[in-house]
Design an enzyme around this catalytic site. Structure first.
Site, PDB file in Angstrom:
ATOM      1  N   HIS A  21      54.835  35.034  31.418  1.00  0.00           N
ATOM      2  CA  HIS A  21      53.515  35.395  30.897  1.00  0.00           C
ATOM      3  C   HIS A  21      53.664  36.207  29.611  1.00  0.00           C
ATOM      4  O   HIS A  21      52.967  35.962  28.631  1.00  0.00           O
ATOM      5  CB  HIS A  21      52.753  36.257  31.920  1.00  0.00           C
ATOM      6  CG  HIS A  21      52.315  35.521  33.164  1.00  0.00           C
ATOM      7  ND1 HIS A  21      52.558  35.990  34.429  1.00  0.00           N
ATOM      8  CD2 HIS A  21      51.629  34.364  33.332  1.00  0.00           C
ATOM      9  CE1 HIS A  21      52.030  35.160  35.322  1.00  0.00           C
ATOM     10  NE2 HIS A  21      51.473  34.155  34.687  1.00  0.00           N
ATOM     11  N   LYS A  45      44.824  32.792  46.462  1.00  0.00           N
ATOM     12  CA  LYS A  45      46.050  32.993  47.256  1.00  0.00           C
ATOM     13  C   LYS A  45      46.104  34.445  47.731  1.00  0.00           C
ATOM     14  O   LYS A  45      45.478  35.313  47.130  1.00  0.00           O
ATOM     15  CB  LYS A  45      47.289  32.714  46.397  1.00  0.00           C
ATOM     16  CG  LYS A  45      47.362  31.295  45.879  1.00  0.00           C
ATOM     17  CD  LYS A  45      48.515  31.156  44.918  1.00  0.00           C
ATOM     18  CE  LYS A  45      48.172  30.226  43.772  1.00  0.00           C
ATOM     19  NZ  LYS A  45      49.016  30.376  42.612  1.00  0.00           N
ATOM     20  N   ARG A  94      54.046  24.880  31.813  1.00  0.00           N
ATOM     21  CA  ARG A  94      55.463  24.905  32.185  1.00  0.00           C
ATOM     22  C   ARG A  94      56.005  23.519  32.447  1.00  0.00           C
ATOM     23  O   ARG A  94      57.043  23.137  31.981  1.00  0.00           O
ATOM     24  CB  ARG A  94      55.664  25.761  33.446  1.00  0.00           C
ATOM     25  CG  ARG A  94      55.425  27.237  33.252  1.00  0.00           C
ATOM     26  CD  ARG A  94      55.346  27.954  34.566  1.00  0.00           C
ATOM     27  NE  ARG A  94      54.241  27.423  35.362  1.00  0.00           N
ATOM     28  CZ  ARG A  94      54.001  27.721  36.616  1.00  0.00           C
ATOM     29  NH1 ARG A  94      54.799  28.529  37.252  1.00  0.00           N
ATOM     30  NH2 ARG A  94      52.962  27.207  37.248  1.00  0.00           N
ATOM     31  N   SER A 132      54.897  33.183  39.909  1.00  0.00           N
ATOM     32  CA  SER A 132      54.664  34.444  40.611  1.00  0.00           C
ATOM     33  C   SER A 132      55.033  34.310  42.092  1.00  0.00           C
ATOM     34  O   SER A 132      55.618  35.218  42.680  1.00  0.00           O
ATOM     35  CB  SER A 132      53.202  34.868  40.458  1.00  0.00           C
ATOM     36  OG  SER A 132      52.908  35.043  39.101  1.00  0.00           O
TER      37      SER A 132
HETATM   38  N1  COA Z   1      55.663  31.572  32.745  1.00  0.00           N
HETATM   39  C1  COA Z   1      55.896  31.764  34.042  1.00  0.00           C
HETATM   40  N2  COA Z   1      54.985  31.540  35.005  1.00  0.00           N
HETATM   41  C2  COA Z   1      53.786  31.123  34.613  1.00  0.00           C
HETATM   42  C3  COA Z   1      53.466  30.895  33.275  1.00  0.00           C
HETATM   43  C4  COA Z   1      54.471  31.131  32.317  1.00  0.00           C
HETATM   44  N3  COA Z   1      54.262  30.929  31.021  1.00  0.00           N
HETATM   45  N4  COA Z   1      52.207  30.461  33.205  1.00  0.00           N
HETATM   46  C5  COA Z   1      51.747  30.423  34.461  1.00  0.00           C
HETATM   47  N5  COA Z   1      52.696  30.807  35.313  1.00  0.00           N
HETATM   48  C6  COA Z   1      52.600  30.814  36.774  1.00  0.00           C
HETATM   49  C7  COA Z   1      52.230  32.070  37.415  1.00  0.00           C
HETATM   50  O1  COA Z   1      53.376  32.824  37.689  1.00  0.00           O
HETATM   51  C8  COA Z   1      51.498  31.616  38.660  1.00  0.00           C
HETATM   52  O2  COA Z   1      52.389  31.272  39.687  1.00  0.00           O
HETATM   53  P1  COA Z   1      51.894  30.999  41.187  1.00  0.00           P
HETATM   54  O3  COA Z   1      51.114  29.727  41.179  1.00  0.00           O
HETATM   55  O4  COA Z   1      53.143  30.887  41.922  1.00  0.00           O
HETATM   56  O5  COA Z   1      51.048  32.184  41.580  1.00  0.00           O
HETATM   57  C9  COA Z   1      50.808  30.363  38.184  1.00  0.00           C
HETATM   58  O6  COA Z   1      51.573  29.891  37.119  1.00  0.00           O
HETATM   59  C10 COA Z   1      49.429  30.599  37.659  1.00  0.00           C
HETATM   60  O7  COA Z   1      49.142  31.963  37.571  1.00  0.00           O
HETATM   61  P2  COA Z   1      48.314  32.739  36.508  1.00  0.00           P
HETATM   62  O8  COA Z   1      48.589  32.239  35.130  1.00  0.00           O
HETATM   63  O9  COA Z   1      48.501  34.162  36.779  1.00  0.00           O
HETATM   64  O10 COA Z   1      46.856  32.466  36.953  1.00  0.00           O
HETATM   65  P3  COA Z   1      46.092  31.178  37.228  1.00  0.00           P
HETATM   66  O11 COA Z   1      46.597  29.975  36.532  1.00  0.00           O
HETATM   67  O12 COA Z   1      46.023  31.044  38.693  1.00  0.00           O
HETATM   68  O13 COA Z   1      44.707  31.612  36.566  1.00  0.00           O
HETATM   69  C11 COA Z   1      42.355  31.481  36.162  1.00  0.00           C
HETATM   70  C12 COA Z   1      43.611  30.847  36.752  1.00  0.00           C
HETATM   71  C13 COA Z   1      42.164  32.919  36.581  1.00  0.00           C
HETATM   72  C14 COA Z   1      42.426  31.405  34.653  1.00  0.00           C
HETATM   73  C15 COA Z   1      41.210  30.586  36.682  1.00  0.00           C
HETATM   74  O14 COA Z   1      41.311  30.439  38.070  1.00  0.00           O
HETATM   75  C16 COA Z   1      39.850  31.156  36.363  1.00  0.00           C
HETATM   76  O15 COA Z   1      39.394  31.026  35.253  1.00  0.00           O
HETATM   77  N6  COA Z   1      39.192  31.786  37.350  1.00  0.00           N
HETATM   78  C17 COA Z   1      37.887  32.394  37.199  1.00  0.00           C
HETATM   79  C18 COA Z   1      36.816  31.557  37.916  1.00  0.00           C
HETATM   80  C19 COA Z   1      36.480  30.348  37.100  1.00  0.00           C
HETATM   81  O16 COA Z   1      35.996  30.417  35.984  1.00  0.00           O
HETATM   82  N7  COA Z   1      36.706  29.181  37.715  1.00  0.00           N
HETATM   83  C20 COA Z   1      36.455  27.920  37.096  1.00  0.00           C
HETATM   84  C21 COA Z   1      37.625  27.504  36.244  1.00  0.00           C
HETATM   85  S1  COA Z   1      37.307  25.945  35.478  1.00  0.00           S
END
Ligand code: COA
Length: 163
Positions: A21, A45, A94, A132
Site C-alpha cells: 500500500h 471481513k 497486483r 493483508s
Molecule cells: N500491495 C499489497 N497488497 C495490496 C495492494 C498492494 N498494492 N493493494 C491491495 N492489496 C491487498 C490488501 O492487502 C488487501 O488484502 P486482503 O484481501 O487479504 O485483505 C486487499 O488487497 C484489498 O485491501 P484494501 O486495499 O485495504 O481494501 P479494499 O480493496 O478491500 O477496499 C474499498 C475496498 C474500501 C475501496 C471499497 O470496498 C469501498 O469503496 N467501500 C465503501 C463502500 C462502497 O462505496 N461500496 C461500493 C463500491 S463500488
C-alpha cells in the site's frame, strides 16, 4: 468539470496497511499534487484492527509526508468523493484476479458518478504476492512480517497475541 488541484484518493480498509500500500501511495504522490489515503470504516471481513487504530497507524506511517494526508469515511465511497470535490480514485493492481474486482468497483462507481475516474497503478513486482490476510496469518503463526508492513504497523502487530 475539472478540479483545480490534482488530488488522488487512495481508498481501502488497510487491515493492516502494508508496504505494498505504501508503495502505491508514494508513487501516486509523485504523480499528483496531493494524495488522500482514505480509510474505510467497516470491512466485510473480520478485522484485526478497529477503525480508529487503522487510521492512527497510517497517520503515523505517513506523518512526514507533506503531500499525503489521511482521511476516513463511512458509507459509499462515491458519496464521500462527491461531498469533498474529489475526482480521482487510485487503486493498485497486483494480479489478474484483482482486475475483475477492481473493474466491477470502477464501473459501479462510474455509473453512480461519471465525473469520478479510477486510475490503476500496477503493483511493484516485489509486493505483488502481499495481502493483508496473508500477513495476518503469518503473524498469527509466529512468522516474520517485518519486511511486509511499515514499522509502526509491525510494532502494533507484535503487541497483539492472536491476530
Ligand atoms: N500491495 C499489497 N497488497 C495490496 C495492494 C498492494 N498494492 N493493494 C491491495 N492489496 C491487498 C490488501 O492487502 C488487501 O488484502 P486482503 O484481501 O487479504 O485483505 C486487499 O488487497 C484489498 O485491501 P484494501 O486495499 O485495504 O481494501 P479494499 O480493496 O478491500 O477496499 C474499498 C475496498 C474500501 C475501496 C471499497 O470496498 C469501498 O469503496 N467501500 C465503501 C463502500 C462502497 O462505496 N461500496 C461500493 C463500491 S463500488
Amino acid at each position: 468539470m475539472k478540479s483545480q488541484k490534482m488530488i488522488a484518493v487512495y481508498p481501502g480498509f488497510f487491515d493492516p496497511f502494508t508496504v505494498g500500500h505504501l508503495n502505491i501511495v508514494k508513487r501516486a504522490a509523485s504523480i499528483f499534487e496531493e494524495v488522500v489515503v482514505l480509510v474505510a470504516s467497516d470491512s466485510p471481513k473480520k478485522a484485526m484492527f478497529d477503525f480508529s487504530d487503522r487510521i492512527a497507524m497510517i497517520r503515523e506511517v505517513l506523518q512526514s509526508e507533506k503531500y499525503i494526508r489521511v482521511e476516513s469515511f463511512e458509507g459509499l465511497l462515491i458519496d464521500y468523493m462527491k461531498k469533498n470535490g474529489y475526482q480521482v480514485i487510485v487503486r493498485g493492481l497486483r494480479t489478474v484476479s484483482d482486475y475483475e474486482y477492481e473493474f466491477q468497483m470502477a464501473q459501479a462507481n462510474r455509473t453512480m458518478d461519471e465525473d469520478v475516474e479510477t486510475l490503476f497503478l500496477v503493483t511493484a513486482p516485489q509486493y505483488s504476492h502481499l495481502s493483508s490476510t496473508l500477513i495476518k496469518e503469518i503473524a498469527r503463526l509466529g512468522g516474520d512480517i517485518s519486511k511486509m508492513v511499515p514499522l509502526p504497523v509491525y510494532n502494533k502487530m507484535k503487541k497483539i497475541k492472536n491476530p
